[in-house]
Design a protein around this motif. Structure first.
Motif, mmCIF file in Angstrom:
data_model
loop_
_atom_site.group_PDB
_atom_site.id
_atom_site.type_symbol
_atom_site.label_atom_id
_atom_site.label_comp_id
_atom_site.label_asym_id
_atom_site.label_seq_id
_atom_site.Cartn_x
_atom_site.Cartn_y
_atom_site.Cartn_z
ATOM 1 N N LEU A 194 0.820 -1.204 0.000
ATOM 2 C CA LEU A 194 0.000 0.000 0.000
ATOM 3 C C LEU A 194 0.860 1.264 0.000
ATOM 4 N N VAL A 195 0.467 2.221 -0.823
ATOM 5 C CA VAL A 195 1.119 3.523 -0.913
ATOM 6 C C VAL A 195 0.096 4.570 -0.496
ATOM 7 N N GLU A 196 0.522 5.569 0.243
ATOM 8 C CA GLU A 196 -0.412 6.610 0.673
ATOM 9 C C GLU A 196 -1.060 7.250 -0.552
ATOM 10 N N GLY A 197 -2.363 7.438 -0.481
ATOM 11 C CA GLY A 197 -3.116 8.025 -1.582
ATOM 12 C C GLY A 197 -3.706 6.985 -2.527
ATOM 13 N N GLU A 198 -3.372 5.716 -2.308
ATOM 14 C CA GLU A 198 -3.905 4.633 -3.129
ATOM 15 C C GLU A 198 -4.636 3.642 -2.224
ATOM 16 N N SER A 199 -5.311 2.693 -2.837
ATOM 17 C CA SER A 199 -5.936 1.621 -2.071
ATOM 18 C C SER A 199 -5.543 0.291 -2.699
ATOM 19 N N ARG A 200 -5.650 -0.756 -1.929
ATOM 20 C CA ARG A 200 -5.368 -2.112 -2.392
ATOM 21 C C ARG A 200 -6.574 -2.975 -2.047
ATOM 22 N N THR A 201 -6.894 -3.922 -2.927
ATOM 23 C CA THR A 201 -8.068 -4.774 -2.771
ATOM 24 C C THR A 201 -7.662 -6.155 -2.265
ATOM 25 N N SER A 202 -8.463 -6.687 -1.351
ATOM 26 C CA SER A 202 -8.198 -8.020 -0.796
ATOM 27 C C SER A 202 -8.419 -9.083 -1.862
ATOM 28 N N SER A 203 -7.993 -10.312 -1.562
ATOM 29 C CA SER A 203 -8.083 -11.387 -2.545
ATOM 30 C C SER A 203 -9.527 -11.705 -2.934
ATOM 31 N N SER A 204 -10.472 -11.545 -2.028
ATOM 32 C CA SER A 204 -11.879 -11.813 -2.352
ATOM 33 C C SER A 204 -12.519 -10.666 -3.121
ATOM 34 N N GLY A 205 -11.896 -9.499 -3.064
ATOM 35 C CA GLY A 205 -12.474 -8.315 -3.695
ATOM 36 C C GLY A 205 -13.518 -7.628 -2.829
ATOM 37 N N GLN A 206 -13.761 -8.139 -1.627
ATOM 38 C CA GLN A 206 -14.790 -7.580 -0.749
ATOM 39 C C GLN A 206 -14.288 -6.437 0.135
ATOM 40 N N TYR A 207 -12.962 -6.297 0.252
ATOM 41 C CA TYR A 207 -12.398 -5.293 1.152
ATOM 42 C C TYR A 207 -11.272 -4.534 0.463
ATOM 43 N N THR A 208 -11.045 -3.335 0.924
ATOM 44 C CA THR A 208 -9.901 -2.550 0.458
ATOM 45 C C THR A 208 -9.160 -2.026 1.677
ATOM 46 N N SER A 209 -7.880 -1.749 1.472
ATOM 47 C CA SER A 209 -7.085 -1.103 2.517
ATOM 48 C C SER A 209 -6.595 0.221 1.967
ATOM 49 N N ASP A 244 1.988 17.500 15.994
ATOM 50 C CA ASP A 244 3.264 18.129 16.362
ATOM 51 C C ASP A 244 4.169 18.326 15.148
ATOM 52 N N GLY A 245 3.597 18.734 14.044
ATOM 53 C CA GLY A 245 4.376 19.001 12.834
ATOM 54 C C GLY A 245 4.804 17.760 12.071
ATOM 55 N N GLN A 246 4.310 16.594 12.462
ATOM 56 C CA GLN A 246 4.666 15.353 11.773
ATOM 57 C C GLN A 246 3.445 14.777 11.073
ATOM 58 N N HIS A 247 3.678 14.221 9.892
ATOM 59 C CA HIS A 247 2.614 13.597 9.100
ATOM 60 C C HIS A 247 2.581 12.106 9.434
ATOM 61 N N LEU A 248 1.534 11.679 10.117
ATOM 62 C CA LEU A 248 1.384 10.292 10.544
ATOM 63 C C LEU A 248 0.305 9.608 9.712
ATOM 64 N N VAL A 249 0.495 8.318 9.464
ATOM 65 C CA VAL A 249 -0.501 7.550 8.726
ATOM 66 C C VAL A 249 -0.897 6.321 9.530
ATOM 67 N N TYR A 250 -2.076 5.791 9.214
ATOM 68 C CA TYR A 250 -2.518 4.537 9.812
ATOM 69 C C TYR A 250 -3.427 3.829 8.821
ATOM 70 N N PRO A 251 -3.255 2.506 8.711
ATOM 71 C CA PRO A 251 -4.063 1.754 7.758
ATOM 72 C C PRO A 251 -5.481 1.513 8.274
ATOM 73 N N VAL A 252 -6.410 1.453 7.328
ATOM 74 C CA VAL A 252 -7.794 1.094 7.617
ATOM 75 C C VAL A 252 -8.228 0.032 6.609
ATOM 76 N N ILE A 253 -9.261 -0.709 6.971
ATOM 77 C CA ILE A 253 -9.899 -1.650 6.060
ATOM 78 C C ILE A 253 -11.322 -1.158 5.858
ATOM 79 N N LYS A 254 -11.735 -1.132 4.582
ATOM 80 C CA LYS A 254 -13.103 -0.737 4.238
ATOM 81 C C LYS A 254 -13.816 -1.907 3.581
#
Length: 142
Positions: free
Chosen positions: A38-53, A61-71
């Motif tokens: 996964l790259v920030e700004g993109e999504s990836r699809t699970s093997s079943s096609g039912q979910y994306t990350s 505090d001036g830092q850009h933090l990221v965290y993954p989600v599943i949809k």
């Protein structure tokens, strides 16, 4: 003397061309990030096609933090990581397992984990077995 100067100039020009070709080949054949990760700004699809990350982000505090989600297929967030990652210092590789809806989080900083469904709920599992070959290959190449 003119002939020597012309020959030297021709050789110097040829050396520049050869060097440019060598650099171009090295850049073109250098291993890049695995396209499954996964790259920030993109999504990836699970093997079943039912979910994306994808990554959500926040600034703190001036830092850009990221965290993954599943949809899910409707776009609703069904899982959100409680960890926040500073990709510039301690990047996390986020990748779906090829043969199952299992999301792997690969981190040399805090260790690898996987996110799996248990009784219909997505759960982060730190005590997983050895990663499958597709995930191990990506983890080794990071």
């Amino acid at each position: 003397m003119k002939r020597l100067v012309k020959a030297g100039a021709a050789l110097a020009g040829l050396a520049v061309v050869v060097l440019a070709v060598v650099i171009a080949v090295a850049v073109a054949t250098a291993p890049g990030p695995d396209p499954a990760v996964l790259v920030e700004g993109e999504s990836r699809t699970s093997s079943s096609g039912q979910y994306t990350s994808e990554f959500f982000s926040e600034d703190s505090d001036g830092q850009h933090l990221v965290y993954p989600v599943i949809k899910d297929a409707a776009g609703a967030v069904v899982w959100s990581d409680d960890e926040r990652y500073l990709q510039s210092a301690h990047p996390v590789g986020v990748v779906w397992q090829e043969d199952a809806d299992v999301l792997w989080l690969l981190s040399s900083d805090i260790g690898n984990s996987r996110v799996v469904q248990v009784d219909g709920e997505w759960t982060k599992d730190w005590d997983q077995a050895t990663p499958p070959p597709d995930i191990a290959r990506i983890d080794e190449g990071r």
